[in-house]
Motif scaffolding. Structure first.
Motif, short mmCIF file in Angstrom:
data_model
loop_
_atom_site.label_atom_id
_atom_site.label_comp_id
_atom_site.label_asym_id
_atom_site.label_seq_id
_atom_site.Cartn_x
_atom_site.Cartn_y
_atom_site.Cartn_z
N PRO A 146 51.65 33.41 29.82
CA PRO A 146 50.49 34.22 29.43
C PRO A 146 50.10 35.26 30.45
N PHE A 147 50.23 34.95 31.73
CA PHE A 147 49.83 35.93 32.74
C PHE A 147 50.89 37.01 32.91
N LEU A 148 52.16 36.66 32.70
CA LEU A 148 53.21 37.68 32.70
C LEU A 148 52.96 38.68 31.58
N VAL A 149 52.68 38.19 30.38
CA VAL A 149 52.48 39.05 29.22
C VAL A 149 51.25 39.94 29.40
N TYR A 150 50.14 39.36 29.85
CA TYR A 150 48.91 40.14 30.00
C TYR A 150 49.03 41.18 31.09
N ASN A 151 49.62 40.82 32.19
CA ASN A 151 49.77 41.79 33.27
C ASN A 151 50.69 42.93 32.87
N THR B 229 32.03 54.34 33.81
CA THR B 229 33.27 55.03 34.15
C THR B 229 34.41 54.03 34.18
N PRO B 230 35.16 53.90 33.05
CA PRO B 230 36.23 52.93 33.00
C PRO B 230 37.28 53.20 34.07
N LYS B 231 37.67 52.16 34.78
CA LYS B 231 38.71 52.27 35.79
C LYS B 231 39.63 51.08 35.68
N TYR B 232 40.92 51.34 35.88
CA TYR B 232 41.88 50.26 35.83
C TYR B 232 41.90 49.48 37.13
N SER B 233 42.04 48.19 36.99
CA SER B 233 42.33 47.35 38.14
C SER B 233 43.83 47.08 38.09
N TYR B 234 44.55 47.49 39.13
CA TYR B 234 46.00 47.35 39.11
C TYR B 234 46.47 46.00 39.62
N GLU B 235 45.55 45.21 40.12
CA GLU B 235 45.95 43.91 40.64
C GLU B 235 46.27 42.96 39.50
N SER C 105 38.26 50.44 29.07
CA SER C 105 37.27 49.64 29.78
C SER C 105 37.47 48.16 29.49
N ARG C 106 37.80 47.87 28.26
CA ARG C 106 38.00 46.48 27.85
C ARG C 106 39.19 45.86 28.58
N VAL C 107 40.29 46.60 28.62
CA VAL C 107 41.48 46.09 29.32
C VAL C 107 41.20 45.93 30.80
N ALA C 108 40.46 46.88 31.36
CA ALA C 108 40.17 46.84 32.80
C ALA C 108 39.33 45.63 33.18
N LYS C 109 38.51 45.15 32.26
CA LYS C 109 37.59 44.08 32.60
C LYS C 109 38.11 42.69 32.26
N TRP C 110 39.32 42.60 31.79
CA TRP C 110 39.88 41.27 31.56
C TRP C 110 39.89 40.48 32.86
N ARG C 111 39.55 39.22 32.72
CA ARG C 111 39.62 38.31 33.85
C ARG C 111 40.64 37.22 33.54
N ALA C 112 40.96 36.45 34.55
CA ALA C 112 41.90 35.35 34.35
C ALA C 112 41.38 34.39 33.27
N GLU C 113 40.04 34.20 33.20
CA GLU C 113 39.45 33.33 32.20
C GLU C 113 39.76 33.80 30.78
N ASP C 114 39.77 35.13 30.59
CA ASP C 114 40.05 35.69 29.27
C ASP C 114 41.49 35.39 28.85
N VAL C 115 42.39 35.59 29.79
CA VAL C 115 43.81 35.31 29.52
C VAL C 115 43.97 33.84 29.15
#
Length: 684
Positions: A108-113, A23-29, A196-206
């Motif tokens: 990079p974190f501004l763009v990804y967020n 069940t894909p869910k967004y993480s808004y943080e 699901s892919r976007v939701a699972k991005w971590r800081a390491e991916d960015v």
């Protein structure tokens, strides 16, 4: 069998790969960089500026390249950000050089967020669109090459473009025989996977994506891998897993074949190439295809791998193929990858030309292999040169008239073997030159004065012949020992080394942080790996193989050009240059006058061959289609185009290499190489 690998390395600019959730869910943080990321950014920047072959400046020019690379990695198709977003990001264009040196990761974190928040709204639009019937009678068109288009001025403009994108994807599936209900279901699942892919991005991916935007600006074979990616890379390189024998990575929405392992099941089919996209996967001979566009590589691998002896089918499409072309189906029997099976094979072919039968020795070399452990022990070890020498001796006992060495799809391997193999055809002398970033030049020589075979020799290569295979072919050409035919080779004239950053940055945490029941080693930070270019290859004439590769003496008609699929197609590839020539003795077997006579004979035969003229016509059509960006969204128009296209690919399909020992009647390049060799035999 261990070997020195000089094969084509590819930048790992993909995201870290994770299994998808039910069940894909967004993480808004918002994601934030760690202190480790900042430390690695600083160290890697300094390390590369000190030890990379090409001395580069960390300046505004580099900053601008990194900026463009990163935005392309995040939104390659210009389908999410608007001009307002880009204008906000532009303030960072010329400040990333300072950021790299100080460990600043704000951009990079501004763009990804921002992207994560934009995607949430875009996904809602997609769901609403897919809930309505498709209009396959539309009179609109869409541009398939969106990365060349300007950024949209507003969300409303993007909505209009997304309507065309989704209808275009639906139309492609309908042309392949899918029903409307099946199309909607497939697209719905595809974009749920995106979510699901976007939701699972971590800081390491960015961080990894950003660092590879930096390394790509230096050269395409330099890359950074976070610890988890580095670990997976090392597993892949061990080649010990059952499956199809391919290394995969994400590129945009696709899972792409990065490398095909010689000796593996996919390699044996000879039906796939590096840079092919995998569009679908099916189990067994009767299973339905599962659409995997938008999948993460890890998820695709789980679907592709399976028990030894079972069948998996793939739908493949070349990266540079026209957008309107249909994917091809490849059937593969899974088995354990056996590197020892990726060895040279030899056979004797009979070619009839002008009423005479010629016996031709054919040697297929898939890679340059060498058992270094066995060689060090002084044991009877396996090597390319030893196997080829045995074939040559057998051929001469059978009274062959000439030899073809097939290097098509040979991506490289042992430099030692490329040198020793050259020595089978020439007396002792230099084979290749190596230059370090500090300017030191080493000449690698064949020191064996004996010659195993001195008769007519032809080397057949294609655009995937690279690295060590280019060294061998280049030396044969420079010594004027044999004739090179086929396509221009890949043009990879650089050497890479892997550097484990743990060696420089790793330190155990204090004992007080140790978890009960652990050794403390698990508590260490990990920093990943750098792969960087450290040397360049040069031919004995002083010409680099970089970008240019080996240009054939006789070029066969080809749908591809090096600027689109070779090393020179990569904007940041190191430049071609020249150094001083080595001292070597010209063998004068193939003279300039003889080359001209052979080209003239080839041209006449080309004009008189119905099959080759058909090929030339198909190539012209193929190139026109490949350059086409605008496509109709009307089903009837596209169906007509598809039916016409299917009749225009009969000869192009015959450009694929057939396996040694099989019927070669459908191998157009090999058959033509045989005819050229008979000319060489007669004229010599």
């Amino acid at each position: 069998m261990k070997k020195l690998v000089l094969t084509l390395f590819v930048s790992f600019s993909c995201l870290t790969l994770f299994a998808q959730s039910e069940t894909p869910k967004y993480s808004y943080e918002d994601l934030e960089p760690s202190n480790t990321h900042k430390r690695v950014e600083q160290f890697a920047t300094q390390f590369l500026s000190n030890y990379h072959y090409q001395k580069f400046q960390v300046d505004d020019s580099l900053s601008s390249h990194v900026f463009d690379n990163f935005l392309s990695d995040v939104d390659r198709s210009h389908s999410y950000f608007t001009k307002n977003d880009i204008e906000e990001f532009e303030q960072y264009r010329y400040s990333l050089d300072d950021a790299l040196l100080t460990g600043d990761l704000e951009l990079p974190f501004l763009v990804y967020n921002r992207f994560r928040k934009i995607y949430r709204d875009r996904f809602a639009f997609i769901e609403e669109y897919l809930s309505k019937p498709f209009n396959f009678e539309s009179d609109e068109t869409y541009n398939a090459n969106r990365r060349e288009l300007d950024w949209a001025a507003s969300q409303e403009e993007l909505d209009e473009e997304w309507s065309k994108i989704l209808l275009g994807q639906a139309l492609s599936m309908k042309l392949s025989g899918s029903s409307d209900s099946s199309i909607a279901k497939t697209l719905q699942k595809r974009y749920e996977r995106y979510e699901s892919r976007v939701a699972k991005w971590r800081a390491e991916d960015v961080f990894q994506t950003y660092m590879n935007a930096f390394t790509e600006a230096i050269d395409p074979h330099t890359s950074y891998m976070i610890p988890s990616t580095a670990a997976q890379f090392n597993i892949d390189m061990s080649q010990s897993l059952e499956g199809i024998g391919a290394q995969l990575r994400n590129e945009g929405d696709y899972v792409m074949i990065v490398d095909i392992i010689p000796g593996g099941p996919l390699f044996k089919t000879q039906l796939a190439n590096k840079d092919d996209y995998i569009l679908g996967v099916a189990q067994g001979d009767d299973g339905e295809f599962q659409d995997i566009i938008g999948w993460l590589t890890d998820d695709a691998v789980k679907l592709i791998r399976g028990k030894k002896g079972t069948v998996v089918r793939l739908l493949l499409k070349a990266k540079e193929a026209p957008a309107s072309s249909e994917p091809r189906e490849v059937r593969i029997v899974r088995e354990k990858i056996k590197l020892e099976e990726a060895v040279a094979e030899g056979e004797v072919m009979e070619i009839e030309e002008d009423g005479k039968t010629y016996k031709i020795g054919l040697i297929d070399i898939p890679m340059f292999y060498r058992d270094f452990d066995g060689a060090r022990r002084g044991a009877d070890f396996q090597s390319t040169t030893k196997d080829v020498k045995r074939f040559l001796e057998d051929f001469q006992n059978e009274g062959i008239d000439g030899v073809i060495v097939d290097l098509r799809n040979n991506g490289g391997g042992s430099l030692t073997e490329a040198i020793d193999l050259t020595g089978l055809f020439i007396p002792e002398g230099p084979v290749v030159q190596r230059k370090t970033g500090r300017g030191r030049i080493d000449v690698e020589n064949d020191r064996d004065p004996s010659v195993t075979y001195d008769g007519p020799l032809l080397i057949l290569q294609n655009r995937y012949s690279a690295s060590a295979s280019e060294i061998f072919a280049g030396a044969i050409q420079d010594y004027n020992r044999g004739l090179i035919v086929g396509e221009q080779s890949f043009g990879k004239g650089t050497v890479q080394q892997l550097v484990n950053l743990d060696q420089f940055l790793l330190s155990p945490k204090v004992a007080s942080n140790k978890r009960p029941g652990t050794t403390g080693l698990e508590e260490r930070e990990r920093y990943g790996q750098l792969k960087l270019t450290t040397e360049k290859f040069y031919r004995i004439t002083g010409n680099s193989t970089q970008r240019k590769g080996v240009i054939p003496d006789i070029a066969f008609p080809s749908p591809w050009v090096s600027t689109e699929s070779g090393e020179s197609s990569r904007p940041t590839a190191l430049p071609y240059d020249e150094i001083r020539s080595s001292d070597f003795e010209d063998q004068k077997v193939v003279t300039d006058r003889l080359r001209e006579k052979l080209r003239s004979s080839f041209d006449k035969r080309l004009e008189g061959s119905e099959e080759m003229m058909t090929l030339k016509k198909e190539i012209e059509i193929y190139k026109e289609q490949k350059d086409q960006d605008e496509f109709s969204l009307n089903y009837e128009e596209r169906l007509k185009e598809k039916e016409e296209d299917e009749g225009n690919r009969t000869a192009i399909k015959k450009l694929r290499k057939t396996k040694t020992g099989d019927d070669h009647s459908d191998d157009l390049y090999l058959n033509e190489a045989g005819k050229v060799l008979t000319d060489l035999i007669r004229m010599s």
